[in-house]
Design a protein around this motif. Structure first.
Motif, short mmCIF file in Angstrom:
data_model
loop_
_atom_site.label_atom_id
_atom_site.label_comp_id
_atom_site.label_asym_id
_atom_site.label_seq_id
_atom_site.Cartn_x
_atom_site.Cartn_y
_atom_site.Cartn_z
N LEU A 58 2.28 55.21 29.39
CA LEU A 58 2.52 54.06 28.51
C LEU A 58 3.84 53.37 28.82
CD1 LEU A 58 1.16 55.35 25.09
CD2 LEU A 58 0.04 53.86 26.76
N ALA A 61 2.43 51.07 31.32
CA ALA A 61 1.32 50.22 30.85
C ALA A 61 1.75 49.30 29.71
CB ALA A 61 0.16 51.10 30.40
N VAL A 62 2.67 49.75 28.87
CA VAL A 62 3.09 48.93 27.73
C VAL A 62 4.47 48.31 27.98
CG1 VAL A 62 3.69 48.96 25.27
CG2 VAL A 62 1.73 50.27 26.09
N HIS A 63 5.40 49.13 28.47
CA HIS A 63 6.81 48.66 28.58
C HIS A 63 7.18 48.20 29.98
CE1 HIS A 63 7.27 50.09 24.51
NE2 HIS A 63 6.79 51.28 24.88
N PHE A 88 9.50 46.74 35.88
CA PHE A 88 8.63 46.23 36.95
C PHE A 88 9.00 44.79 37.30
CE2 PHE A 88 4.57 43.77 37.54
CZ PHE A 88 4.32 44.17 38.85
N VAL A 95 2.45 47.22 43.03
CA VAL A 95 1.74 48.29 42.31
C VAL A 95 0.34 48.41 42.89
CG1 VAL A 95 0.93 49.11 40.07
CG2 VAL A 95 3.13 47.96 40.25
N ASP A 96 0.05 49.59 43.45
CA ASP A 96 -1.15 49.77 44.25
C ASP A 96 -2.42 49.91 43.43
OD1 ASP A 96 0.19 49.71 46.68
OD2 ASP A 96 0.84 51.78 46.41
N VAL B 133 -2.82 44.77 39.59
CA VAL B 133 -2.03 45.36 38.51
C VAL B 133 -0.83 44.46 38.19
CG1 VAL B 133 -0.80 47.43 37.76
CG2 VAL B 133 -2.66 47.62 39.40
N ARG B 192 -1.21 46.94 25.21
CA ARG B 192 -1.70 47.08 26.59
C ARG B 192 -2.60 45.91 26.97
NH1 ARG B 192 -3.51 53.08 28.66
NH2 ARG B 192 -3.70 51.94 30.61
N SER B 440 -4.52 44.39 46.56
CA SER B 440 -3.96 45.64 47.09
C SER B 440 -4.85 46.17 48.21
CB SER B 440 -3.88 46.69 45.96
OG SER B 440 -3.77 47.99 46.53
N LYS B 442 -4.60 49.08 49.51
CA LYS B 442 -4.95 50.48 49.22
C LYS B 442 -6.22 50.54 48.39
CE LYS B 442 -0.52 52.74 49.70
NZ LYS B 442 0.62 53.35 49.04
N THR B 443 -6.29 49.67 47.36
CA THR B 443 -7.50 49.61 46.54
C THR B 443 -8.70 49.25 47.41
OG1 THR B 443 -6.27 48.97 44.60
CG2 THR B 443 -8.59 48.46 44.57
#
Lengths: 124, 482
Positions: A58, A61-63, A88, A95-96, B133, B192, B440, B442-443
């Protein structure tokens, strides 16, 4: 499935959380300029790890925080990890993959001669 | 056929029964050819079909589709129908990506007319449709908007000018599940999902430009607006972080419920609560809210795709003719009426990696398609094919009106990455005639065609079993991957 080893439980938990962040990003691109803490609690080492990994996910994902390094302490049933990292930045961090969740599927923490081994599965 | 110490009985060329043993309340039923079954018994999916058969209130069979593979608790490609009064609901029977699904847009364009402009068009779609992402959608939601997305789904999108009446009519359940309660969705789940509405995501999610390569059923294809050589757009995405978090939150709620109520099951990822318990009802309210988010998400993606086509090609909407064929989810739990033991029963059908597939005449099917059956969209891998199917009568008798959802993985993501080390997937796909744009690499490596079963074999099984019938085969021309 991820397999992570550690000399002791705080070290194992720290390495598990860093393994989670390594799935997201090349941690060498993350600077350790800010500090965050995550906590996990549970009756067993598996429950502590599960709770800790969910919180760590999280954090991104959130912060939108990425960790570079981690240091752990355990007091009773509670684990605290101090994470060094940074927010980030889409210009510098690639981010893969997206991690949907940390699962309880096949999760285990085992004591081995000279240390510990954890196994866990994340849903991507 | 044996799975470990279990003898699996062959019922027909496409159906296999796993007999009841131990705490199983019903037998297992798997749809597969003999060759596929040989592969299926090599992993733990059959054990998971057996585990699901232990759930309180399960009716008739614990069902596996031909694209079945090992999931968390429930297999992916699994169907389980529970008695609505006595049964349980399980978040693991829906999956993390609640109401993940597929949407098909048809057009009046031919693939041949599009081919010379395809590379630039894909680049434009990759720019305009957020993927990968950390990407964010083009809509900034106010708190009031967010509530409406969760309760109204695609209808909220229509109120903002992002959906037509035809879009709504051709979305499963009209693009909004009833009973959604935003208060049942945690603050973390909302956070989220807040910036992610209208984003494709990553992993196996995609936006594809396809050509209708083959039509098997002229009448159904005509009803769905499809013709050979036509260009179409296929979108695969779900409820993004909001849905993942709803599942994660309620798996913990259900685990506590099971401890308190002494429900003992073979796998803790089967965590469940009785449908009529406060925990069960609250999860179903959150599930409906997340499902509505997914409907709205795919609606915004479709809107962006349509707008990009119009701008890029300099056409008007009437010339482009980009209308919805259908939007169907493949991770859900829905209340439906089904005949069980000779009488109509209200049941909660869990479909995890399985698609609702109602036969001709069913009142849930949009009126223009009712004589043909419900359209079902089966995406394959990015290099081979996807299929349009229609519901068939045997589905109601055998599989609670359900069919497969895709090709099903054959390789783990790690195996797929290892197998392509050093190769350029983009070049390899171009060699096969498919242009790829991705967020990506990798994906992309994890999504190579070889990582999946042959979707045509999967579709052959459901067609031969009579639970769905083939309408058209789509061939990918270009793919945008997250």
């Amino acid at each position: 499935m991820l397999e992570v080893r550690g000399e002791d439980l705080p070290g194992l938990f720290s390495s598990c959380v860093l393994a989670l962040f390594s799935l997201l990003v090349d941690r060498r691109t993350v600077r350790g300029t800010e500090i965050r803490a995550v906590e996990g609690a549970g009756e067993t080492a598996e429950a502590q790890l599960f709770s800790l990994l969910r919180e760590a996910l999280l954090l991104f994902a959130v912060h939108k925080f990425l960790a570079r390094s981690a240091r752990g302490t355990i007091e009773g049933k509670r684990v605290t990890l101090t994470l060094a990292g940074e927010p980030f930045d889409s210009e510098r961090h690639s981010v893969d993959r997206e991690i949907k969740a940390v699962t309880a599927h096949l999760m285990s923490v085992k004591r081995l001669p000279g240390g510990y081994l954890a196994r866990f599965v994340v849903d991507v | 056929m044996r799975f470990q110490d279990v003898e699996i009985r062959k019922l027909s060329d496409t159906m296999w029964e796993i007999p009841r043993e131990g705490g199983m309340r019903v037998p297992g039923l798997v749809f597969a050819s003999e060759a596929m079954m040989g592969d299926i018994v090599r992993d733990e999916a059959i054990r998971q079909v057996m585990n699901v058969a232990h759930l309180p209130g399960i009716l008739k069979h614990s069902i596996g589709m031909p694209d079945i593979h090992w999931g968390y608790g429930f297999p992916i490609g699994g169907v389980a129908a529970m008695d609505a009064r006595e049964g349980v609901v399980s978040p693991g029977g829906v999956g993390y990506d609640i109401n993940c699904g597929v949407r098909l847009l048809r057009s009046d364009l031919t693939a041949d007319a599009l081919r010379p402009k395809l590379r630039e068009l894909v680049a434009a779609l990759h720019r305009e449709v957020p993927s990968g992402v950390g990407s964010t959608g083009f809509v900034r939601l106010t708190a009031e908007d967010e509530e409406k997305v969760l309760t109204q789904g695609s209808r909220w999108a229509a109120s903002r000018g992002f959906a037509s009446a035809q879009d709504i009519a051709c979305t499963e359940s009209g693009g909004a599940l009833p009973g959604a309660d935003p208060d049942a969705v945690s603050a973390v789940a909302r956070k989220r999902g807040r910036d992610q509405l209208g984003t494709l995501g990553s992993g196996n999610h995609f936006l594809e430009i396809d050509e209708v390569a083959e039509v098997f059923d002229d009448e159904a294809a005509r009803a769905f607006g499809l013709f050979p050589g036509q260009a179409a757009v296929l979108i695969h995405s779900g409820s993004r972080g909001l849905g993942y978090q709803v599942c994660d939150d309620y798996l913990q709620t259900m685990a506590d419920y099971m401890r308190r109520n002494a429900i003992d099951l073979p796998d803790r990822q089967l965590a469940c609560a009785h449908i009529r318990s406060p925990e069960g009802e609250r999860y179903l309210s959150a599930l409906a809210a997340a499902a509505n988010y997914a409907f709205a998400n795919r609606q915004l993606l479709a809107h962006q795709a349509r707008e990009t086509f119009l701008r890029f090609l300099g056409m008007g909407p009437n010339d482009l003719g980009m209308r919805m064929v259908y939007d169907c989810g493949h991770n859900n739990a829905k209340f439906e009426e089904h005949e069980v033991d000779g009488r109509d029963r209200r049941v909660l059908v869990h479909r995890k990696g399985a698609t609702r597939c109602f036969p001709p005449g069913n009142a849930e099917i949009p009126e223009p398609y009712r004589h043909a059956g419900q359209p079902v969209l089966i995406p394959g891998d990015m290099g081979t094919a996807s299929y349009v199917l229609a519901g068939a009568p045997e589905g109601m008798r055998l599989s609670f009106g359900s069919t497969c959802h895709g090709a099903g993985r054959r390789m783990s993501r790690t195996q797929a990455r290892s197998s392509v080390r050093g190769k350029s997937i983009v070049q390899e796909m171009e060699r096969r005639g498919v242009i790829v744009a991705c967020a990506s690499h990798k994906t992309l490596a994890e999504e190579i065609p070889e990582a999946y079963k042959d979707v045509s074999e999967v579709v052959d099984v459901v067609h031969a079993a009579g639970i769905a019938r083939r309408v058209a085969r789509l061939k990918p021309l270009a793919v945008v991957k997250g």
